[in-house]
Design a protein around this motif. Structure first.
Motif, mmCIF file in Angstrom:
data_model
loop_
_atom_site.group_PDB
_atom_site.id
_atom_site.type_symbol
_atom_site.label_atom_id
_atom_site.label_comp_id
_atom_site.label_asym_id
_atom_site.label_seq_id
_atom_site.Cartn_x
_atom_site.Cartn_y
_atom_site.Cartn_z
ATOM 1 N N TYR A 105 0.836 -1.192 0.000
ATOM 2 C CA TYR A 105 0.000 0.000 0.000
ATOM 3 C C TYR A 105 0.870 1.239 0.000
ATOM 4 O O TYR A 105 1.950 1.255 0.553
ATOM 5 C CB TYR A 105 -0.892 0.021 1.241
ATOM 6 N N THR A 106 0.321 2.288 -0.608
ATOM 7 C CA THR A 106 1.048 3.558 -0.617
ATOM 8 C C THR A 106 0.221 4.591 0.131
ATOM 9 O O THR A 106 -1.008 4.607 0.032
ATOM 10 C CB THR A 106 1.283 4.036 -2.068
ATOM 11 N N PRO A 107 0.881 5.437 0.917
ATOM 12 C CA PRO A 107 0.126 6.435 1.674
ATOM 13 C C PRO A 107 -0.491 7.476 0.753
ATOM 14 O O PRO A 107 0.082 7.838 -0.255
ATOM 15 C CB PRO A 107 1.161 7.068 2.593
ATOM 16 N N SER A 108 -1.670 7.933 1.100
ATOM 17 C CA SER A 108 -2.357 8.980 0.338
ATOM 18 C C SER A 108 -1.726 10.319 0.693
ATOM 19 O O SER A 108 -1.419 10.585 1.846
ATOM 20 C CB SER A 108 -3.846 8.978 0.688
ATOM 21 N N ALA A 109 -1.549 11.171 -0.319
ATOM 22 C CA ALA A 109 -0.890 12.456 -0.104
ATOM 23 C C ALA A 109 -1.762 13.419 0.691
ATOM 24 O O ALA A 109 -1.248 14.295 1.368
ATOM 25 C CB ALA A 109 -0.516 13.073 -1.447
ATOM 26 N N THR A 110 -3.079 13.263 0.669
ATOM 27 C CA THR A 110 -3.940 14.253 1.301
ATOM 28 C C THR A 110 -4.453 13.817 2.668
ATOM 29 O O THR A 110 -4.567 14.630 3.565
ATOM 30 C CB THR A 110 -5.144 14.579 0.404
ATOM 31 N N SER A 111 -4.776 12.575 2.870
ATOM 32 C CA SER A 111 -5.444 12.206 4.116
ATOM 33 C C SER A 111 -4.622 11.334 5.041
ATOM 34 O O SER A 111 -5.045 11.041 6.144
ATOM 35 C CB SER A 111 -6.762 11.486 3.794
ATOM 36 N N GLY A 112 -3.486 10.848 4.576
ATOM 37 C CA GLY A 112 -2.710 9.956 5.411
ATOM 38 C C GLY A 112 -3.209 8.522 5.352
ATOM 39 O O GLY A 112 -2.645 7.648 5.978
ATOM 40 N N GLN A 113 -4.302 8.258 4.619
ATOM 41 C CA GLN A 113 -4.811 6.894 4.475
ATOM 42 C C GLN A 113 -3.994 6.172 3.409
ATOM 43 O O GLN A 113 -3.329 6.794 2.593
ATOM 44 C CB GLN A 113 -6.281 6.913 4.067
ATOM 45 N N THR A 114 -4.069 4.853 3.427
ATOM 46 C CA THR A 114 -3.339 4.079 2.425
ATOM 47 C C THR A 114 -4.293 3.643 1.319
ATOM 48 O O THR A 114 -5.447 3.300 1.569
ATOM 49 C CB THR A 114 -2.690 2.844 3.070
ATOM 50 N N ASN A 115 -3.813 3.667 0.093
ATOM 51 C CA ASN A 115 -4.566 3.228 -1.078
ATOM 52 C C ASN A 115 -3.905 1.966 -1.628
ATOM 53 O O ASN A 115 -2.687 1.821 -1.537
ATOM 54 C CB ASN A 115 -4.555 4.298 -2.172
ATOM 55 N N SER A 120 -2.027 -0.427 -4.091
ATOM 56 C CA SER A 120 -1.062 -0.113 -5.147
ATOM 57 C C SER A 120 -1.676 -0.445 -6.513
ATOM 58 O O SER A 120 -2.590 -1.253 -6.612
ATOM 59 C CB SER A 120 0.226 -0.907 -4.934
ATOM 60 N N PRO A 121 -1.166 0.182 -7.563
ATOM 61 C CA PRO A 121 -1.694 -0.091 -8.908
ATOM 62 C C PRO A 121 -1.599 -1.563 -9.298
ATOM 63 O O PRO A 121 -2.477 -2.086 -9.966
ATOM 64 C CB PRO A 121 -0.841 0.781 -9.821
ATOM 65 N N SER A 122 -0.551 -2.268 -8.892
ATOM 66 C CA SER A 122 -0.412 -3.681 -9.263
ATOM 67 C C SER A 122 -1.481 -4.531 -8.577
ATOM 68 O O SER A 122 -2.005 -5.471 -9.172
ATOM 69 C CB SER A 122 0.980 -4.208 -8.936
ATOM 70 N N ILE A 123 -1.850 -4.196 -7.350
ATOM 71 C CA ILE A 123 -2.918 -4.936 -6.657
ATOM 72 C C ILE A 123 -4.258 -4.646 -7.339
ATOM 73 O O ILE A 123 -5.066 -5.547 -7.541
ATOM 74 C CB ILE A 123 -2.955 -4.583 -5.155
ATOM 75 N N MET A 124 -4.465 -3.410 -7.740
ATOM 76 C CA MET A 124 -5.706 -3.054 -8.415
ATOM 77 C C MET A 124 -5.820 -3.797 -9.755
ATOM 78 O O MET A 124 -6.887 -4.295 -10.107
ATOM 79 C CB MET A 124 -5.789 -1.539 -8.649
ATOM 80 N N LYS A 125 -4.719 -3.884 -10.486
ATOM 81 C CA LYS A 125 -4.723 -4.611 -11.756
ATOM 82 C C LYS A 125 -5.041 -6.090 -11.522
ATOM 83 O O LYS A 125 -5.813 -6.693 -12.258
ATOM 84 C CB LYS A 125 -3.381 -4.462 -12.470
#
Length: 168
Positions: free
Chosen positions: A1-11, A13-18
């Motif tokens: 997971y990568t941290p979100s730049a605005t909220s501090g939440q994690t999103n 990763s693009p490879s997991i989404m794919k």
């Protein structure tokens, strides 16, 4: 997971989404698949004793599937033989039916000639439930169906060494 730049939440990763998108697409394709038991039986006639292979195939958009194949020699040198062939044909979304067809590859000089062998084809239609077909082949008569290019490719694949001999 990568941290979100605005909220501090994690999103994710693009490879997991794919991966999740691909997994979902595969799951949906198999969830709406159709499997049908197809059976065909009948006689095959030729003007002379003959050797043949009969194939039950399922037509697809990219490449056709061989459902089942039987190799035989007409009994006791007769000019006809009885056959029965069956198998499960499978297709996935968007098609909700299968398109089975029969191919006879033989050394009978009455079919559509390809190099040193002959082929005859019969489409069985679009079906979405188990079905039996009675199909008699008289290789001396034109059944009105020409074998498509993919059927010819399948015939070459199955012809094997027997059909690459020089027949008179």
């Amino acid at each position: 997971y990568t941290p979100s730049a605005t909220s501090g939440q994690t999103n994710p990763s693009p490879s997991i989404m794919k991966f999740l998108l691909l997994f979902s697409a595969c799951f949906l394709a198999t969830a709406v698949a159709v499997t049908v038991h197809v059976e065909a039986y009948g006689t095959i006639k030729c003007s002379v004793p003959f050797t043949y292979t009969i194939m039950l195939n399922e037509a697809d958009n990219i490449s056709d599937d061989i459902v089942y194949s039987i190799e035989r020699v007409s009994e006791y040198g007769k000019n006809s033989d009885w056959y029965a062939i069956s198998g499960k044909a499978f297709d996935t979304w968007p098609e909700q039916y299968v398109e089975p067809y029969l191919i006879v590859v033989s050394d009978c000089p009455d079919g559509e000639k390809h190099d040193n062998f002959y082929i005859n084809c019969v489409p069985l239609g679009e079906i979405s439930e188990d079905k039996k077909f009675h199909v008699d082949f008289d290789l001396a008569k034109d059944n009105g169906f020409k074998c498509g290019p993919r059927a010819v490719v399948r015939a070459y694949e199955k012809a094997g060494p027997l059909f690459f001999l020089d027949f008179p």
